[in-house]
Design a protein around this motif. Sequence first.
Motif, PDB file in Angstrom:
ATOM      1  N   SER A 142     -11.924 -36.406   4.078  1.00 18.72           N
ATOM      2  CA  SER A 142     -13.375 -36.229   4.033  1.00 18.72           C
ATOM      3  C   SER A 142     -13.679 -34.817   3.534  1.00 18.72           C
ATOM      4  N   ILE A 143     -14.736 -34.690   2.752  1.00 16.44           N
ATOM      5  CA  ILE A 143     -15.150 -33.380   2.257  1.00 16.44           C
ATOM      6  C   ILE A 143     -15.786 -32.603   3.404  1.00 16.44           C
ATOM      7  N   THR A 144     -15.328 -31.385   3.617  1.00 12.58           N
ATOM      8  CA  THR A 144     -15.852 -30.557   4.692  1.00 12.58           C
ATOM      9  C   THR A 144     -16.971 -29.656   4.162  1.00 12.58           C
ATOM     10  N   ALA A 145     -17.626 -28.956   5.077  1.00 11.55           N
ATOM     11  CA  ALA A 145     -18.669 -28.004   4.694  1.00 11.55           C
ATOM     12  C   ALA A 145     -18.066 -26.660   4.295  1.00 11.55           C
ATOM     13  N   ASN A 146     -16.750 -26.544   4.363  1.00 13.07           N
ATOM     14  CA  ASN A 146     -16.066 -25.289   4.069  1.00 13.07           C
ATOM     15  C   ASN A 146     -15.883 -25.142   2.566  1.00 13.07           C
ATOM     16  N   SER A 147     -16.514 -24.143   1.976  1.00 13.72           N
ATOM     17  CA  SER A 147     -16.452 -23.971   0.531  1.00 13.72           C
ATOM     18  C   SER A 147     -16.252 -22.502   0.170  1.00 13.72           C
ATOM     19  N   TYR A 148     -15.863 -22.287  -1.071  1.00 11.82           N
ATOM     20  CA  TYR A 148     -15.649 -20.922  -1.574  1.00 11.82           C
ATOM     21  C   TYR A 148     -16.248 -20.833  -2.970  1.00 11.82           C
ATOM     22  N   TYR A 149     -16.927 -19.718  -3.250  1.00  7.82           N
ATOM     23  CA  TYR A 149     -17.460 -19.497  -4.590  1.00  7.82           C
ATOM     24  C   TYR A 149     -17.578 -18.002  -4.842  1.00  7.82           C
ATOM     25  N   SER A 150     -17.188 -17.587  -6.027  1.00  6.83           N
ATOM     26  CA  SER A 150     -17.369 -16.191  -6.424  1.00  6.83           C
ATOM     27  C   SER A 150     -17.473 -16.094  -7.936  1.00  6.83           C
ATOM     28  N   LEU A 151     -18.414 -15.295  -8.394  1.00  3.95           N
ATOM     29  CA  LEU A 151     -18.395 -14.866  -9.779  1.00  3.95           C
ATOM     30  C   LEU A 151     -17.276 -13.841  -9.939  1.00  3.95           C
ATOM     31  N   VAL A 152     -16.770 -13.706 -11.149  1.00  2.00           N
ATOM     32  CA  VAL A 152     -15.672 -12.775 -11.412  1.00  2.00           C
ATOM     33  C   VAL A 152     -15.989 -11.994 -12.681  1.00  2.00           C
ATOM     34  N   LEU A 186     -22.847 -10.953 -14.224  1.00  2.21           N
ATOM     35  CA  LEU A 186     -21.515 -10.460 -13.907  1.00  2.21           C
ATOM     36  C   LEU A 186     -21.464  -8.944 -13.743  1.00  2.21           C
ATOM     37  N   LYS A 187     -22.601  -8.286 -13.928  1.00  2.03           N
ATOM     38  CA  LYS A 187     -22.622  -6.823 -13.920  1.00  2.03           C
ATOM     39  C   LYS A 187     -22.080  -6.248 -12.615  1.00  2.03           C
ATOM     40  N   ASP A 188     -22.441  -6.856 -11.483  1.00  5.80           N
ATOM     41  CA  ASP A 188     -21.989  -6.362 -10.177  1.00  5.80           C
ATOM     42  C   ASP A 188     -20.962  -7.279  -9.522  1.00  5.80           C
ATOM     43  N   ALA A 189     -20.420  -8.219 -10.287  1.00  3.85           N
ATOM     44  CA  ALA A 189     -19.430  -9.144  -9.734  1.00  3.85           C
ATOM     45  C   ALA A 189     -18.092  -8.437  -9.532  1.00  3.85           C
ATOM     46  N   PRO A 190     -17.292  -8.892  -8.553  1.00  6.65           N
ATOM     47  CA  PRO A 190     -15.981  -8.275  -8.322  1.00  6.65           C
ATOM     48  C   PRO A 190     -14.982  -8.661  -9.394  1.00  6.65           C
ATOM     49  N   ARG A 191     -13.944  -7.853  -9.539  1.00  7.44           N
ATOM     50  CA  ARG A 191     -12.834  -8.186 -10.415  1.00  7.44           C
ATOM     51  C   ARG A 191     -11.968  -9.249  -9.753  1.00  7.44           C
ATOM     52  N   LEU A 192     -11.211  -9.968 -10.561  1.00  6.61           N
ATOM     53  CA  LEU A 192     -10.332 -11.002 -10.032  1.00  6.61           C
ATOM     54  C   LEU A 192      -9.316 -10.414  -9.051  1.00  6.61           C
ATOM     55  N   ARG A 193      -8.854  -9.209  -9.313  1.00  8.07           N
ATOM     56  CA  ARG A 193      -7.895  -8.561  -8.426  1.00  8.07           C
ATOM     57  C   ARG A 193      -8.464  -8.410  -7.015  1.00  8.07           C
ATOM     58  N   THR A 194      -9.766  -8.238  -6.915  1.00 10.12           N
ATOM     59  CA  THR A 194     -10.408  -8.036  -5.617  1.00 10.12           C
ATOM     60  C   THR A 194     -10.520  -9.337  -4.835  1.00 10.12           C
ATOM     61  N   ILE A 195     -10.893 -10.420  -5.515  1.00 14.32           N
ATOM     62  CA  ILE A 195     -11.178 -11.658  -4.787  1.00 14.32           C
ATOM     63  C   ILE A 195      -9.983 -12.610  -4.713  1.00 14.32           C
ATOM     64  N   PHE A 196      -8.940 -12.362  -5.501  1.00 17.09           N
ATOM     65  CA  PHE A 196      -7.819 -13.298  -5.521  1.00 17.09           C
ATOM     66  C   PHE A 196      -7.158 -13.465  -4.149  1.00 17.09           C
ATOM     67  N   PRO A 197      -6.923 -12.384  -3.389  1.00 14.58           N
ATOM     68  CA  PRO A 197      -6.332 -12.575  -2.054  1.00 14.58           C
ATOM     69  C   PRO A 197      -7.190 -13.433  -1.130  1.00 14.58           C
ATOM     70  N   THR A 257      -5.292 -14.917 -23.333  1.00 13.41           N
ATOM     71  CA  THR A 257      -6.286 -13.940 -23.791  1.00 13.41           C
ATOM     72  C   THR A 257      -7.647 -14.087 -23.113  1.00 13.41           C
ATOM     73  N   ASP A 258      -7.963 -15.265 -22.596  1.00 11.26           N
ATOM     74  CA  ASP A 258      -9.262 -15.466 -21.949  1.00 11.26           C
ATOM     75  C   ASP A 258      -9.182 -15.186 -20.457  1.00 11.26           C
ATOM     76  N   GLU A 259     -10.346 -15.229 -19.780  1.00  8.99           N
ATOM     77  CA  GLU A 259     -10.408 -14.803 -18.386  1.00  8.99           C
ATOM     78  C   GLU A 259     -11.264 -15.744 -17.543  1.00  8.99           C
ATOM     79  N   ILE A 260     -11.055 -15.675 -16.236  1.00  7.28           N
ATOM     80  CA  ILE A 260     -11.866 -16.406 -15.267  1.00  7.28           C
ATOM     81  C   ILE A 260     -13.168 -15.644 -15.022  1.00  7.28           C
ATOM     82  N   VAL A 261     -14.300 -16.366 -15.032  1.00 10.86           N
ATOM     83  CA  VAL A 261     -15.581 -15.728 -14.715  1.00 10.86           C
ATOM     84  C   VAL A 261     -16.204 -16.293 -13.436  1.00 10.86           C
ATOM     85  N   SER A 262     -15.650 -17.380 -12.913  1.00  9.84           N
ATOM     86  CA  SER A 262     -16.073 -17.856 -11.595  1.00  9.84           C
ATOM     87  C   SER A 262     -15.028 -18.815 -11.051  1.00  9.84           C
TER      88      SER A 262
END
Length: 245
Positions: free
Chosen positions: A77-87, A108-119, A62-67
């Motif tokens: 080693s941790i790289t500089a390559n990272s990913y972040y998105s509000l949802v 979150l007003k202008d954040a993308p839907r999960l369907r948009t950023i999941f790919p 019932t709950d959802e991802i918001v970021s």
Amino acid sequence: MIAAATTPSFIDRALGLFRHPPENPVLRENAEYFSDFDQDRPLADYEFCVVDTELTGLSSRTDEIVSIGAVRIKNLSITANSYYSLVAPKGELPKLSTMIHRITPEMLKDAPRLRTIFPEFMNFCGHSLIVGHNIGLDMSFLNRAGTDILGGKLSTPCIDTMRLSQIYQQELWENYYDQFDGQVSYQLYDLSNRYGLPSFNQHNALYDAMQTAYLFLFLVKKLRSGGIKTLRDLYLAGRSWRWYF
């Protein structure tokens, strides 16, 4: 339809990698890659994607991802390559969840839907193994997204740093390096403080992923007094622990 491997190794069977390929081409490629996965290479040969999600609540139904936040590990080693998105969730954002992760409806007003950023998140993960703290919770949400958006769950093996921490503490107790302490907290930031690791702001998906990455590398180097050399070694170090899909 691509045929699944007919002779999976005992580790493949233990990890649940022997499956019929899904219809979706992204999931099919994901399943194909991990259906014949070599667990005997040095750990430094593998890439890891450390993932964290912030949620509206703890129910994967019932709950959802918001970021979503993620960082990559290469050559241990941790790289500089990272990913972040509000949802942007479909439903309302509970006030209690905002109090925890400080993500507001306005943010979150202008954040993308999960369907948009999941790919694009899937593309960021690529063929890396997924790491997370209490990763079963994150994967329950991500697998629901995979089912809703792509028609199936991910086949990527996932490593839980919470479980690794429990194994490490047990090693310390068994070797008398530390007295048994039933009050040990396995919360991410409590463990990081306990082990003297760098500290980041809590309840931000990217910062939590970075915190988890430091914890993962610490545990890999400490488990079995540094005797973990391959992915199979890591699996056998805690063969009673779960790998989540």
